[in-house]
Every structure is written in structure tokens, then in C-alpha cells.
Design a protein around this motif. Structure first.
Motif, PDB file in Angstrom:
ATOM      1  N   CYS A  33       0.855  -1.188   0.000  1.00  0.00           N
ATOM      2  CA  CYS A  33       0.000   0.000   0.000  1.00  0.00           C
ATOM      3  C   CYS A  33       0.886   1.231   0.000  1.00  0.00           C
ATOM      4  CB  CYS A  33      -0.883  -0.020   1.245  1.00  0.00           C
ATOM      5  SG  CYS A  33      -1.903   1.442   1.459  1.00  0.00           S
ATOM      6  N   VAL A  34       0.461   2.260  -0.726  1.00  0.00           N
ATOM      7  CA  VAL A  34       1.157   3.550  -0.703  1.00  0.00           C
ATOM      8  C   VAL A  34       0.104   4.636  -0.532  1.00  0.00           C
ATOM      9  CG1 VAL A  34       2.666   5.151  -1.928  1.00  0.00           C
ATOM     10  CG2 VAL A  34       2.933   2.682  -2.289  1.00  0.00           C
ATOM     11  N   ASN A  35       0.240   5.406   0.540  1.00  0.00           N
ATOM     12  CA  ASN A  35      -0.614   6.578   0.729  1.00  0.00           C
ATOM     13  C   ASN A  35       0.118   7.780   0.147  1.00  0.00           C
ATOM     14  OD1 ASN A  35      -0.753   5.027   3.729  1.00  0.00           O
ATOM     15  ND2 ASN A  35      -2.657   5.274   2.624  1.00  0.00           N
ATOM     16  N   VAL A  36      -0.618   8.644  -0.530  1.00  0.00           N
ATOM     17  CA  VAL A  36      -0.041   9.862  -1.101  1.00  0.00           C
ATOM     18  C   VAL A  36      -0.820  11.039  -0.533  1.00  0.00           C
ATOM     19  CG1 VAL A  36       0.479  11.135  -3.212  1.00  0.00           C
ATOM     20  CG2 VAL A  36       0.595   8.631  -3.216  1.00  0.00           C
ATOM     21  N   THR A  37      -0.088  11.971   0.075  1.00  0.00           N
ATOM     22  CA  THR A  37      -0.730  13.133   0.677  1.00  0.00           C
ATOM     23  C   THR A  37       0.122  14.367   0.433  1.00  0.00           C
ATOM     24  OG1 THR A  37      -1.731  13.977   2.709  1.00  0.00           O
ATOM     25  CG2 THR A  37       0.335  12.785   2.945  1.00  0.00           C
ATOM     26  N   GLY A  38      -0.493  15.523   0.432  1.00  0.00           N
ATOM     27  CA  GLY A  38       0.228  16.766   0.202  1.00  0.00           C
ATOM     28  C   GLY A  38       0.960  17.256   1.445  1.00  0.00           C
TER      29      GLY A  38
END
Length: 105
Positions: A33-38
Motif C-alpha cells: 500500500c502507498v498513501n499519497v498526501t500533500g
């Protein structure tokens, strides 16, 4: 020294590029899993302080895949020196950790 079985890897990247890296890592089974957030990043680069919007990838994987994951990120990343930092997972919800094992490798 005994290495942890699982790690969380932090990597910052430009918007747009981060999503492509995340997909490539999951597609290759290098990450469960990869979470991407600013994020807003402040750092010194080539003698000057920079303040730039970036995206943070929060990557969950197995320790045994770390070298391959780093090489893959370096191959996809536009930065000369991308941030790639691994931190051990010292515990967690067993069914999730088992799912991570099944989805990687």
C-alpha cells in the motif's frame, strides 16, 4: 542485529509524479500500500533554503524488499537526491501485517 520484517518508507516527490511512483511500486509488488498526501517542505538545497509543495508517499513493505524498492524509486524519481527513509514497524494489527506479506514479494 535483527532487522524488522516490515518497514514504512517515506518519500517526497512532485505532484503528479508521486501517484505514478505509488502505482509502479504496488504494481511491481514492492509495496502492499502507498498513501499519497500533500505536504509543504522546507529544506536546504545547493546553499539556499527552499519551501516547496510536494507529495509524501507513505509506503508499506517488507524489509527484504527495501533495496529493490529504493532502486525502483530512484529509477522513477526526477530528483537528483530523493528522500527515501525507512522506519521499522515494531508491531501492528496481525491481519494487516499478514496482508502486507501476501501482497508483496
Amino acid at each position: 542485529m535483527v532487522l524488522p520484517e516490515y518497514v514504512v518508507v517515506f518519500c517526497t516527490a512532485p505532484a503528479g509524479e508521486a501517484e505514478a511512483i505509488a502505482k509502479a511500486l504496488v504494481d511491481a509488488r514492492l509495496a502492499a500500500c502507498v498513501n499519497v498526501t500533500g505536504v509543504q517542505s522546507s529544506y536546504r538545497w545547493e546553499g539556499a533554503v527552499q519551501n516547496e509543495p510536494e507529495q509524501l508517499l507513505i509506503i508499506k513493505t517488507q524489509q527484504s524488499l527495501l533495496d529493490t524498492l529504493i532502486a525502483r524509486i530512484k529509477g522513477l524519481h526526477s530528483y537528483e537526491t530523493p528522500e527515501i527513509i525507512a522506519m521499522p514497524i515494531v508491531g501492528g494489527y496481525t491481519p494487516y501485517l499478514e496482508w502486507m506479506r501476501e501482497e508483496t514479494g
